[in-house]
Design an enzyme around this catalytic site. Structure first.
Site, PDB file in Angstrom:
ATOM      1  N   GLN A  84      -8.633   2.063  -3.908  1.00  0.00           N
ATOM      2  CA  GLN A  84      -7.339   1.636  -3.377  1.00  0.00           C
ATOM      3  C   GLN A  84      -6.209   2.560  -3.829  1.00  0.00           C
ATOM      4  O   GLN A  84      -5.132   2.530  -3.244  1.00  0.00           O
ATOM      5  CB  GLN A  84      -7.010   0.206  -3.819  1.00  0.00           C
ATOM      6  N   CYS A 121      -4.183  -9.015  -0.064  1.00  0.00           N
ATOM      7  CA  CYS A 121      -4.687  -7.739  -0.560  1.00  0.00           C
ATOM      8  C   CYS A 121      -3.541  -6.745  -0.684  1.00  0.00           C
ATOM      9  O   CYS A 121      -2.703  -6.649   0.214  1.00  0.00           O
ATOM     10  CB  CYS A 121      -5.743  -7.201   0.403  1.00  0.00           C
ATOM     11  N   LEU A 122      -3.539  -5.992  -1.774  1.00  0.00           N
ATOM     12  CA  LEU A 122      -2.501  -4.982  -1.971  1.00  0.00           C
ATOM     13  C   LEU A 122      -2.588  -3.877  -0.923  1.00  0.00           C
ATOM     14  O   LEU A 122      -1.592  -3.226  -0.622  1.00  0.00           O
ATOM     15  CB  LEU A 122      -2.601  -4.392  -3.380  1.00  0.00           C
ATOM     16  N   HIS A 169     -13.826  -9.836  -3.638  1.00  0.00           N
ATOM     17  CA  HIS A 169     -12.830  -9.086  -2.865  1.00  0.00           C
ATOM     18  C   HIS A 169     -12.835  -7.614  -3.288  1.00  0.00           C
ATOM     19  O   HIS A 169     -12.879  -6.714  -2.436  1.00  0.00           O
ATOM     20  CB  HIS A 169     -11.460  -9.725  -3.094  1.00  0.00           C
ATOM     21  N   GLU A 170     -12.793  -7.363  -4.602  1.00  0.00           N
ATOM     22  CA  GLU A 170     -12.753  -5.975  -5.083  1.00  0.00           C
ATOM     23  C   GLU A 170     -14.077  -5.252  -4.843  1.00  0.00           C
ATOM     24  O   GLU A 170     -14.096  -4.064  -4.531  1.00  0.00           O
ATOM     25  CB  GLU A 170     -12.361  -5.927  -6.563  1.00  0.00           C
ATOM     26  N   HIS A 222     -14.118  -3.844  -1.475  1.00  0.00           N
ATOM     27  CA  HIS A 222     -13.443  -2.547  -1.402  1.00  0.00           C
ATOM     28  C   HIS A 222     -14.413  -1.414  -1.724  1.00  0.00           C
ATOM     29  O   HIS A 222     -14.378  -0.357  -1.075  1.00  0.00           O
ATOM     30  CB  HIS A 222     -12.260  -2.481  -2.373  1.00  0.00           C
ATOM     31  N   GLY A 224      -6.305  -7.944  -8.957  1.00  0.00           N
ATOM     32  CA  GLY A 224      -7.469  -7.067  -8.951  1.00  0.00           C
ATOM     33  C   GLY A 224      -7.125  -5.767  -8.252  1.00  0.00           C
ATOM     34  O   GLY A 224      -6.195  -5.706  -7.455  1.00  0.00           O
TER      35      GLY A 224
END
Length: 171
Positions: free
Chosen positions: A51, A94-95, A136-137, A140, A46
């Protein structure tokens, strides 16, 4: 399309709440393509537009990522309509928070309304891994990182490690 740089903690842009998507024209389509290229290259499941430094309430996800098939879904301006149950999402990563994983409490099932890549309204009922990814996204898009959900002790240990690394890189 292009692979974009992923912002990492403690970049302040990650805390900024992005603007709603209003124009679903060619610029947004290019951004969606860049996000897909970036997510699959990372590799991730995702990615939220903020991000990669873009001020849009936009996310993509693919619970079974395959760079050849690219079966990702797009959610613009997503809103949580319903949530049900809870469980511990184990080993979440997480990226934007590299080299750290933790268990995070998430809803077991969610219902989300959004717009697709063409601006058409949609409603998705999600559970399991897909529900975790979207929660999660969506975090963000509210300026929340998954480390904001963990204990203050674990978070402070990660923050200290990142700050130490940043000091080393500055020398």
């Amino acid at each position: 399309m292009a692979i974009r740089s992923i912002l990492t903690y403690p970049d302040p842009f990650l805390k900024k709440i992005p603007a709603r998507v209003k124009d679903f024209g060619p610029e947004l389509q290019r951004l969606i393509g860049d996000m897909a290229d970036t997510m699959y290259e990372a590799p991730g499941v995702g990615l939220a537009a903020n991000q990669i430094g873009e001020d849009y309430s936009l996310l993509i996800f693919d619970a079974e990522p395959d760079p050849e098939v690219r079966n990702f879904k797009v959610l613009a301006n997503p809103e949580l309509l319903e949530s049900e149950g809870s469980f511990l999402s184990e080993d979440e990563g997480c990226l934007s928070v590299p080299d750290f994983r933790a268990n995070v409490k998430r809803h077991a099932r969610i219902k989300v309304s959004a717009m697709d890549e063409r601006g058409e309204p949609l409603v998705m009922d999600l559970e399991g891994f897909e529900a975790v990814i979207v929660q999660h996204e969506m975090d963000h898009l509210r300026g929340i990182l998954f480390i904001d959900h963990i204990s203050s002790l674990k978070r402070s240990l990660y923050v200290k490690r990142v700050n130490k690394q940043l000091r080393r890189e500055a020398v």
